[in-house]
Design an enzyme around this catalytic site. Structure first.
Site, short mmCIF file in Angstrom:
data_model
loop_
_atom_site.label_atom_id
_atom_site.label_comp_id
_atom_site.label_asym_id
_atom_site.label_seq_id
_atom_site.Cartn_x
_atom_site.Cartn_y
_atom_site.Cartn_z
N SER A 180 -39.92 -3.98 -28.23
CA SER A 180 -39.99 -2.23 -28.29
C SER A 180 -39.33 -2.38 -29.80
O SER A 180 -38.98 -3.86 -30.78
CB SER A 180 -39.33 -1.55 -27.68
OG SER A 180 -37.87 -1.89 -27.40
N LYS A 181 -39.20 -1.46 -30.36
CA LYS A 181 -38.52 -2.12 -31.56
C LYS A 181 -36.88 -2.37 -32.25
O LYS A 181 -36.77 -2.84 -33.35
CB LYS A 181 -39.07 0.19 -32.55
CG LYS A 181 -40.23 0.31 -33.17
CD LYS A 181 -40.11 1.25 -34.08
CE LYS A 181 -41.69 2.05 -34.60
NZ LYS A 181 -41.66 3.01 -33.69
N ARG A 182 -36.70 -2.61 -31.15
CA ARG A 182 -35.49 -2.94 -31.10
C ARG A 182 -35.45 -4.15 -31.12
O ARG A 182 -34.34 -4.60 -31.49
CB ARG A 182 -34.75 -2.21 -29.92
CG ARG A 182 -34.38 -1.04 -29.17
CD ARG A 182 -34.13 -1.16 -27.83
NE ARG A 182 -34.60 -1.54 -26.78
CZ ARG A 182 -34.58 -2.28 -26.05
NH1 ARG A 182 -33.46 -3.06 -26.39
NH2 ARG A 182 -34.82 -3.22 -25.23
N GLY A 219 -37.18 -5.32 -33.63
CA GLY A 219 -38.39 -5.60 -34.45
C GLY A 219 -39.10 -5.07 -34.07
O GLY A 219 -40.05 -4.59 -33.45
#
Ligand code: GLU
Length: 469
Positions: free
Chosen positions: A237-239, A241
């Site tokens: 996920s965005k966590r 990158g």
């Protein structure tokens, strides 16, 4: 067996995630392998979260990936995607919701007029008066007793106790269907034979099967694919990158490179790691997809991409280079094709992405390249710089045949003057003609740039050293 039909059904609530692209790829591969059909359906019934921008971004990304679809509404001679929001207007979802209510397998829920969270009545009767009085109404599916079973192509026999599942809304108070309901109606009407999707949907599947059963419809084959994980083994996920196809495109990954890498993530294609996905269609076998989570490794992606950058025809790579420059709003080279291909050929040896290729080739294509600070500090400002450059200007001006060999001879004789060490002389020249200290081979670089450019660039560097003297 009849025609094999698969689909990709994104919700337009963001960019196309690499996991979504991989799902689309596996569905597409199977459709292509079986000479079947692949369909794109936009699941935009969540009015709050769906946007047109996201839909456009997803479609652009799919097209860029080379994933094409075979059906859909005509949009100027091309196939558009199916959109659930458009199908709502045709009354398709209402029609089957009523059929379920008639069979007493779904019911209306009427809510308090002022408090839309407070249900006041469940009924199979069409609540005409309540509607007239302005009550909010939803339709829910009535979960039957018993167990729901299905066979998953990856996970085998699955069984869910219906008692663990509550009745669920199929038509919301805004009249739009919910995902679990609309997906069944559409997969059935679109004659989908195989549903390959992320494992995150596994818990939705029993709800969907109940609806198939309630309507007496045949259930498609299901395969739930383990999610792509981040380095900490939680779903990517965005966590972790950037995760969107658009992002990897923007940093200069080739579509071939991305598709190759995504195929490697969870599908054991065989020994060979680098391939053109279009040439592996016939090898695609859903049963060789791994049932284990796979970790997304951006470095491996770059490595795979680098292999593609070096394997494809330089002319094609230059085409990709120009497209990418435009896509990212960079200026594009204006030069002869012959020159461009020489530049691309020597520069691609050193880089893994189009973005790195752009940076490395910049001084070959444009004169407004800048000197790296390190070049200025360590070489251009060095005491020997002016002397070496003056000699270089003289030698190169007098050089008649311009070749890799002759530029090498000149460089070596400049070093032999012993004004500075060979390494310093070479780095000074390298920086002078490119602004950089890491470039393709110096002699090749000089040869490709050509005599005129090299001379102008030495003159420019000299003017700096003179101004500092
Ligand atoms: N709209 C769903 C999603 O984006 C589709 C899931 C499915 O393939 O059924 O996750």
């Amino acid at each position: 067996m009849g025609e094999v039909r698969l689909r990709f059904a994104p919700s337009p609530t963001g960019h196309l995630h690499v996991g979504g692209a991989r799902t689309a790829l596996f569905n597409w591969l199977y459709a292509r392998k079986m000479n079947g059909k692949f369909i794109l359906r936009i699941e935009d019934t969540d009015l709050q979260r769906s946007t047109k921008e996201s839909e456009k971004a997803i479609i652009d990304s799919l097209k860029w990936c080379g994933i094409d679809w075979d059906e859909g509404p005509d949009v100027g001679g091309d196939f558009g995607p199916y959109r659930q929001s458009e199908r709502v207007l045709k009354g398709i979802y209402d029609h089957y919701a009523r059929a379920l209510i008639e069979r007493q397998m779904a019911y209306y829920t009427i809510y308090d007029k002022t408090d839309i969270k407070k249900p006041v009545l469940n009924t199979y009767e069409y609540p005409k008066e309540y509607i007239q009085q302005g009550h909010q109404i939803t339709i829910s599916f009535k979960v039957p007793k018993g167990t729901t079973k299905f066979y998953d192509l990856l996970k085998g026999d699955m069984e869910f106790q219906n008692s663990t599942i509550e009745d669920f809304v199929i038509i919301k108070s805004d009249g739009f269907p919910t995902y679990n309901y609309a997906v069944v109606i559409d997969d059935h009407l679109m004659k989908i034979t195989h549903v390959f999707r992320g494992e995150d949907h596994l818990s939705n599947t029993p709800k969907q099967i109940m609806i198939y059963n309630a309507l007496g419809w045949e259930v498609p084959e299901f395969m739930h694919i383990p999610l792509i994980l981040g380095f900490d083994r939680t779903p990517l996920s965005k966590r972790h990158g950037a995760t969107s196809v658009e992002y990897f495109r923007s940093v200069g990954i080739l579509n071939k490179g991305l598709m190759n890498y995504l195929a490697l993530l969870g599908w054991s294609v065989g020994e060979e790691e680098i391939f053109d996905i279009k040439e592996r269609i016939k090898n695609f076998d859903p049963s060789s997809i791994s049932n284990k989570g796979v970790v997304f490794d951006p470095e491996k992606l770059e490595w795979v991409n680098g292999k593609h950058m070096r394997a494809i025809d330089p002319e094609k790579l230059f085409g990709e280079f120009v497209d990418w420059s435009r896509f990212t709003g960079r200026k594009t080279p204006e030069c002869s094709k012959e020159y461009a291909l020489r530049v691309i050929s020597i520069c691609r040896e050193k880089v893994n992405t189009l973005s790195a290729l752009y940076d490395l080739s910049y001084p070959f294509f444009f004169d407004d390249y800048v000197y790296e600070q390190k070049f200025i500090d360590e070489y251009l400002k060095a005491s020997y710089a002016k002397d070496v450059l003056e000699r270089a200007l003289d030698y190169f001006t007098r050089l008649q045949d311009w070749s890799v060999e002759s530029t090498e001879r000149v460089c070596r004789s400049l070093a032999q003057l012993e004004i500075a060490s060979k390494n310093k002389v070479f780095q000074l020249l390298r920086g002078t003609v490119t602004g950089k200290l890491v470039t393709p081979g110096l002699f090749e670089t000089l040869w490709v740039l050509g005599k005129q450019r090299v001379i102008l660039r030495i003159e420019k560097a000299l003017s700096y050293t003179r101004s500092w003297a």
